[in-house]
Design a protein around this motif. Structure first.
Motif, PDB file in Angstrom:
ATOM      1  N   UNK A   1      48.763  49.474  44.786  1.00 24.29           N
ATOM      2  CA  UNK A   1      47.719  48.438  44.737  1.00 24.29           C
ATOM      3  C   UNK A   1      46.528  48.802  43.862  1.00 24.29           C
ATOM      4  N   UNK A   2      46.711  49.737  42.940  1.00 22.40           N
ATOM      5  CA  UNK A   2      45.650  50.153  42.021  1.00 22.40           C
ATOM      6  C   UNK A   2      46.144  50.055  40.591  1.00 22.40           C
ATOM      7  N   UNK A   3      45.325  49.486  39.732  1.00 26.01           N
ATOM      8  CA  UNK A   3      45.683  49.410  38.299  1.00 26.01           C
ATOM      9  C   UNK A   3      45.512  50.786  37.664  1.00 26.01           C
ATOM     10  N   UNK A   4      46.531  51.218  36.942  1.00 29.89           N
ATOM     11  CA  UNK A   4      46.548  52.524  36.306  1.00 29.89           C
ATOM     12  C   UNK A   4      46.733  52.333  34.794  1.00 29.89           C
ATOM     13  N   UNK A   5      45.900  53.022  34.010  1.00 31.11           N
ATOM     14  CA  UNK A   5      46.029  52.977  32.544  1.00 31.11           C
ATOM     15  C   UNK A   5      47.070  54.009  32.109  1.00 31.11           C
TER      16      UNK A   5
ATOM     17  N   UNK B   1      49.962  38.992  42.796  1.00 27.38           N
ATOM     18  CA  UNK B   1      49.035  37.874  42.632  1.00 27.38           C
ATOM     19  C   UNK B   1      47.905  38.149  41.655  1.00 27.38           C
ATOM     20  N   UNK B   2      47.697  39.412  41.279  1.00 27.77           N
ATOM     21  CA  UNK B   2      46.567  39.778  40.432  1.00 27.77           C
ATOM     22  C   UNK B   2      47.031  40.564  39.217  1.00 27.77           C
ATOM     23  N   UNK B   3      46.403  40.291  38.083  1.00 31.78           N
ATOM     24  CA  UNK B   3      46.745  40.929  36.809  1.00 31.78           C
ATOM     25  C   UNK B   3      45.814  42.107  36.534  1.00 31.78           C
ATOM     26  N   UNK B   4      46.366  43.181  35.994  1.00 38.11           N
ATOM     27  CA  UNK B   4      45.558  44.330  35.584  1.00 38.11           C
ATOM     28  C   UNK B   4      45.026  44.100  34.170  1.00 38.11           C
ATOM     29  N   UNK B   5      43.769  44.447  33.953  1.00 37.98           N
ATOM     30  CA  UNK B   5      43.109  44.276  32.661  1.00 37.98           C
ATOM     31  C   UNK B   5      42.271  45.512  32.366  1.00 37.98           C
TER      32      UNK B   5
ATOM     33  N   UNK C   1      42.059  45.256  43.407  1.00 40.00           N
ATOM     34  CA  UNK C   1      43.411  45.638  43.828  1.00 40.00           C
ATOM     35  C   UNK C   1      44.417  44.870  42.970  1.00 40.00           C
ATOM     36  N   UNK C   2      45.598  45.410  42.895  1.00 35.81           N
ATOM     37  CA  UNK C   2      46.639  44.694  42.156  1.00 35.81           C
ATOM     38  C   UNK C   2      47.870  44.535  43.042  1.00 35.81           C
ATOM     39  N   UNK C   3      48.584  43.478  42.750  1.00 36.40           N
ATOM     40  CA  UNK C   3      49.873  43.172  43.377  1.00 36.40           C
ATOM     41  C   UNK C   3      50.454  42.010  42.591  1.00 36.40           C
TER      42      UNK C   3
ATOM     43  N   UNK D   1      37.532  53.127  28.533  1.00 41.52           N
ATOM     44  CA  UNK D   1      38.014  51.802  28.912  1.00 41.52           C
ATOM     45  C   UNK D   1      38.070  51.741  30.426  1.00 41.52           C
ATOM     46  N   UNK D   2      37.507  50.688  30.974  1.00 45.60           N
ATOM     47  CA  UNK D   2      37.444  50.483  32.405  1.00 45.60           C
ATOM     48  C   UNK D   2      38.619  49.591  32.811  1.00 45.60           C
ATOM     49  N   UNK D   3      39.379  50.033  33.792  1.00 41.11           N
ATOM     50  CA  UNK D   3      40.558  49.307  34.258  1.00 41.11           C
ATOM     51  C   UNK D   3      40.212  48.598  35.564  1.00 41.11           C
ATOM     52  N   UNK D   4      40.650  47.349  35.677  1.00 44.48           N
ATOM     53  CA  UNK D   4      40.355  46.544  36.860  1.00 44.48           C
ATOM     54  C   UNK D   4      41.408  45.467  36.998  1.00 44.48           C
ATOM     55  N   UNK D   5      41.334  44.674  38.047  1.00 44.24           N
ATOM     56  CA  UNK D   5      42.276  43.566  38.203  1.00 44.24           C
ATOM     57  C   UNK D   5      41.520  42.263  38.414  1.00 44.24           C
ATOM     58  N   UNK D   6      42.263  41.190  38.355  1.00 38.31           N
ATOM     59  CA  UNK D   6      41.676  39.856  38.519  1.00 38.31           C
ATOM     60  C   UNK D   6      41.368  39.528  39.985  1.00 38.31           C
ATOM     61  N   UNK D   7      41.494  40.506  40.877  1.00 43.22           N
ATOM     62  CA  UNK D   7      41.161  40.277  42.284  1.00 43.22           C
ATOM     63  C   UNK D   7      39.653  40.240  42.518  1.00 43.22           C
ATOM     64  N   UNK D   8      38.872  40.656  41.514  1.00 45.13           N
ATOM     65  CA  UNK D   8      37.414  40.654  41.631  1.00 45.13           C
ATOM     66  C   UNK D   8      36.838  39.535  40.761  1.00 45.13           C
ATOM     67  N   UNK D   9      35.546  39.376  40.803  1.00 41.26           N
ATOM     68  CA  UNK D   9      34.861  38.394  39.959  1.00 41.26           C
ATOM     69  C   UNK D   9      34.815  38.958  38.536  1.00 41.26           C
ATOM     70  N   UNK D  10      35.808  38.602  37.737  1.00 42.56           N
ATOM     71  CA  UNK D  10      35.932  39.179  36.395  1.00 42.56           C
ATOM     72  C   UNK D  10      34.824  38.708  35.460  1.00 42.56           C
ATOM     73  N   UNK D  11      34.304  37.517  35.667  1.00 43.27           N
ATOM     74  CA  UNK D  11      33.192  37.032  34.840  1.00 43.27           C
ATOM     75  C   UNK D  11      31.948  37.875  35.105  1.00 43.27           C
TER      76      UNK D  11
END
Length: 92
Positions: A86-90, A17-21, A13-15, A36-46
C-alpha cells in the motif's frame, strides 16, 4: 513547509483505486530538483502540487538571493512506480 509536504505525500496509500505519481521537489542552485517526491492520488493532489510549486519557487528565490551553490548533478526521475504494501515505491 518541507515537513508538511513530506507528511502529506507520506500519508498517501496505493491500491487498485489509487495511482502512484511523482513530482520534482526542491530547487538546486544549479537548476533542477533535489529529488522526486512519490505519492498517490489517495490524497489531495492539487493541494500537494500547489505546496510543492510554492516551496520550489521559494527555494529558487533563496538560492539566488543568498548565493547558494550545490553540485550540478542531474537528478533522474523514477523509471517507474510500483505499489508495495500500500505504499508507492520509486524504481530507478
Amino acid at each position: 513547509m518541507k515537513t508538511t509536504i513530506q507528511d502529506l505525500a507520506g500519508a498517501s496509500v496505493c491500491n487498485g483505486n489509487f495511482e502512484c505519481l511523482y513530482i520534482a521537489f526542491g530547487s538546486k542552485p544549479c537548476g533542477g530538483p533535489w529529488s522526486y517526491l512519490v505519492y498517490s492520488t489517495s490524497i489531495d493532489t492539487l493541494k500537494l502540487t500547489n505546496l510543492v510549486d510554492t516551496y520550489n519557487q521559494l527555494e529558487k528565490m533563496l538560492n539566488s538571493e543568498c548565493g547558494r551553490i550545490s553540485d550540478c548533478a542531474f537528478v533522474v526521475p523514477p523509471q517507474r512506480l510500483e505499489c508495495k504494501n500500500n505504499t508507492c515505491i520509486a524504481i530507478y
